[in-house]
Design a protein around this motif. Sequence first.
Motif, PDB file in Angstrom:
ATOM      1  N   SER A 257     -33.723  10.305 -15.833  1.00 31.63           N
ATOM      2  CA  SER A 257     -34.637  11.450 -15.829  1.00 31.63           C
ATOM      3  C   SER A 257     -34.991  11.899 -14.417  1.00 31.63           C
ATOM      4  N   SER A 258     -34.445  11.222 -13.398  1.00 35.46           N
ATOM      5  CA  SER A 258     -34.746  11.586 -12.017  1.00 35.46           C
ATOM      6  C   SER A 258     -33.518  11.334 -11.154  1.00 35.46           C
ATOM      7  N   THR A 259     -33.721  11.151  -9.854  1.00 36.64           N
ATOM      8  CA  THR A 259     -32.631  11.015  -8.893  1.00 36.64           C
ATOM      9  C   THR A 259     -31.863   9.713  -9.070  1.00 36.64           C
ATOM     10  N   VAL A 260     -30.549   9.797  -8.843  1.00 37.11           N
ATOM     11  CA  VAL A 260     -29.685   8.614  -8.838  1.00 37.11           C
ATOM     12  C   VAL A 260     -29.144   8.423  -7.423  1.00 37.11           C
ATOM     13  N   THR A 261     -29.202   7.188  -6.940  1.00 39.16           N
ATOM     14  CA  THR A 261     -28.679   6.878  -5.613  1.00 39.16           C
ATOM     15  C   THR A 261     -27.592   5.814  -5.718  1.00 39.16           C
ATOM     16  N   ILE A 262     -26.628   5.912  -4.779  1.00 42.88           N
ATOM     17  CA  ILE A 262     -25.571   4.918  -4.657  1.00 42.88           C
ATOM     18  C   ILE A 262     -25.606   4.416  -3.212  1.00 42.88           C
ATOM     19  N   PRO A 263     -26.508   3.484  -2.893  1.00 47.36           N
ATOM     20  CA  PRO A 263     -26.677   3.038  -1.512  1.00 47.36           C
ATOM     21  C   PRO A 263     -25.647   2.006  -1.073  1.00 47.36           C
ATOM     22  N   THR A 264     -24.977   1.365  -2.042  1.00 48.22           N
ATOM     23  CA  THR A 264     -23.915   0.400  -1.749  1.00 48.22           C
ATOM     24  C   THR A 264     -22.767   0.650  -2.710  1.00 48.22           C
ATOM     25  N   ASP A 265     -21.656  -0.025  -2.489  1.00 46.49           N
ATOM     26  CA  ASP A 265     -20.448   0.228  -3.269  1.00 46.49           C
ATOM     27  C   ASP A 265     -20.692   0.080  -4.768  1.00 46.49           C
ATOM     28  N   LEU A 266     -20.019   0.928  -5.541  1.00 42.33           N
ATOM     29  CA  LEU A 266     -20.134   0.962  -6.990  1.00 42.33           C
ATOM     30  C   LEU A 266     -18.749   0.811  -7.600  1.00 42.33           C
ATOM     31  N   THR A 267     -18.639   0.032  -8.683  1.00 43.09           N
ATOM     32  CA  THR A 267     -17.364  -0.162  -9.369  1.00 43.09           C
ATOM     33  C   THR A 267     -17.465   0.324 -10.808  1.00 43.09           C
ATOM     34  N   LEU A 268     -16.473   1.101 -11.237  1.00 42.52           N
ATOM     35  CA  LEU A 268     -16.351   1.511 -12.629  1.00 42.52           C
ATOM     36  C   LEU A 268     -15.131   0.807 -13.195  1.00 42.52           C
ATOM     37  N   THR A 269     -15.314   0.033 -14.254  1.00 40.70           N
ATOM     38  CA  THR A 269     -14.211  -0.746 -14.792  1.00 40.70           C
ATOM     39  C   THR A 269     -13.956  -0.385 -16.249  1.00 40.70           C
ATOM     40  N   GLY A 270     -12.683  -0.122 -16.563  1.00 37.18           N
ATOM     41  CA  GLY A 270     -12.296   0.252 -17.919  1.00 37.18           C
ATOM     42  C   GLY A 270     -10.841   0.656 -17.954  1.00 37.18           C
ATOM     43  N   SER A 271     -10.388   1.052 -19.106  1.00 37.33           N
ATOM     44  CA  SER A 271      -8.986   1.413 -19.280  1.00 37.33           C
ATOM     45  C   SER A 271      -8.752   2.886 -18.985  1.00 37.33           C
ATOM     46  N   ALA A 272      -7.490   3.305 -19.092  1.00 32.37           N
ATOM     47  CA  ALA A 272      -7.115   4.692 -18.815  1.00 32.37           C
ATOM     48  C   ALA A 272      -7.634   5.656 -19.874  1.00 32.37           C
ATOM     49  N   THR A 273      -8.096   5.157 -21.005  1.00 33.94           N
ATOM     50  CA  THR A 273      -8.636   6.023 -22.055  1.00 33.94           C
ATOM     51  C   THR A 273     -10.164   5.970 -22.128  1.00 33.94           C
ATOM     52  N   ASP A 274     -10.784   5.123 -21.338  1.00 33.20           N
ATOM     53  CA  ASP A 274     -12.242   5.016 -21.346  1.00 33.20           C
ATOM     54  C   ASP A 274     -12.886   6.217 -20.664  1.00 33.20           C
ATOM     55  N   VAL A 275     -14.095   6.556 -21.107  1.00 37.05           N
ATOM     56  CA  VAL A 275     -14.805   7.745 -20.613  1.00 37.05           C
ATOM     57  C   VAL A 275     -16.198   7.345 -20.138  1.00 37.05           C
ATOM     58  N   TRP A 276     -16.594   7.924 -19.013  1.00 39.72           N
ATOM     59  CA  TRP A 276     -17.940   7.770 -18.470  1.00 39.72           C
ATOM     60  C   TRP A 276     -18.580   9.149 -18.390  1.00 39.72           C
ATOM     61  N   ILE A 277     -19.806   9.281 -18.860  1.00 36.07           N
ATOM     62  CA  ILE A 277     -20.585  10.506 -18.655  1.00 36.07           C
ATOM     63  C   ILE A 277     -21.944  10.093 -18.106  1.00 36.07           C
ATOM     64  N   PHE A 278     -22.287  10.624 -16.933  1.00 35.85           N
ATOM     65  CA  PHE A 278     -23.549  10.315 -16.273  1.00 35.85           C
ATOM     66  C   PHE A 278     -24.444  11.551 -16.332  1.00 35.85           C
ATOM     67  N   GLN A 279     -25.554  11.457 -17.045  1.00 34.63           N
ATOM     68  CA  GLN A 279     -26.512  12.558 -17.159  1.00 34.63           C
ATOM     69  C   GLN A 279     -27.644  12.318 -16.169  1.00 34.63           C
ATOM     70  N   ILE A 280     -27.756  13.199 -15.179  1.00 37.28           N
ATOM     71  CA  ILE A 280     -28.718  13.004 -14.096  1.00 37.28           C
ATOM     72  C   ILE A 280     -29.614  14.243 -14.009  1.00 37.28           C
ATOM     73  N   ASP A 281     -30.904  14.061 -14.307  1.00 34.49           N
ATOM     74  CA  ASP A 281     -31.826  15.194 -14.300  1.00 34.49           C
ATOM     75  C   ASP A 281     -32.294  15.571 -12.903  1.00 34.49           C
TER      76      ASP A 281
END
Length: 358
Positions: A257-281
């Motif tokens: 519902s507010s700000t998202v920060t990435i102050p250090t490295d982030l990893t997204l792990t999954g297969s080639a068919t996996d989906v991520w949706i990030f809703q950031i207000d």
Amino acid sequence: MNYIKALMVVLLLPLILFTSCESDNDPSPVDGAPNVTSTNPLSNALDVSRSKTVSIVFNEAMDPSSINSTTLTLKQGSTSITGEVAYAGTTATFTPAINLSAAKIYTVTITTGAKNLAGIALTSNTTWNFTTGATAEILVVVNLGSAGDYVILAKTAINNSSTSAIKGNLGLSPAATTFITGLALVDFTGYATSSQVTGNVYAADMADPTPVNLTTAVNNMTTAYNDAAGRPSPDFVELGSGNIGGMTLTSGLYKWSSTVTIPTDLTLTGSATDVWIFQIDGNLTQSAATAITLNGGALAKNIFWQVAGEATFGTTSHFEGVILSMTGITFQTGATMNGSALAQTAVILDSNSITMVE
């Protein structure tokens, strides 16, 4: 003998009348107590949706203040599930804040703290179980339409400082070509080129059919933004209070519902068919010299960042995914990206490497 019987009746009558009156005026402790008439899901229900809202119907109106997160709970084993409790009419509901896990047994409890309008409580706790479906519900990609034909698409401006390396088409509409700066454009009929762009550059004032194509693409961009923002039943809500640096995130629907920060490295792990949706207000901010890394075959084209505020990527940072920003996108000096930058205002570049993925 008849005289004796009559005398006994006369003597006992006051006692009978007294006992009867005492019973009428001294109801048992459970008289008038409310009770649960039905539940949804039913007790021991199987294959329940992971986004299910639990509901309880009472036989009468209840005191709304007594229907709350203390009296109505949902647990998986000993773990409490967070959610929103509501009450209307004779029905109480519990809506989980996140999707429930697949193939798990959940326990619902409404306690004796729940009372009717007369202040009389349930006579005992009511508890029942249900089991969620064995497979997780599939999250589908956001359809970009013709907006997906562009690595950068904006409405008001595309500004570049120094020299960038951009792979893919650029589009700007309804603003004109003059609002694309720093790319040393070479004009052709209906498009332009640049030594910094592997692809074509399009603007709303170029020859047909470019204006119509861009209008469609921009409309598709807005539709895609609304689609991403409107996806229901997030798997994760307010994760890390908006600080997701250092985390490893599996596929799913995330909401803040507010700000998202990435102050250090982030990893997204999954297969080639996996989906991520990030809703950031709020805003999305990635710090300098940090990177998003994809593991397990995850693809940037299946990662969607819907950002209501500004998206800013720090110096020499690396980003993965499709940005759908309502407010604007800024890449600071040397920042790189695999994906697409789709902004409902401007995209600002400064010696960046931006690569479209298919």
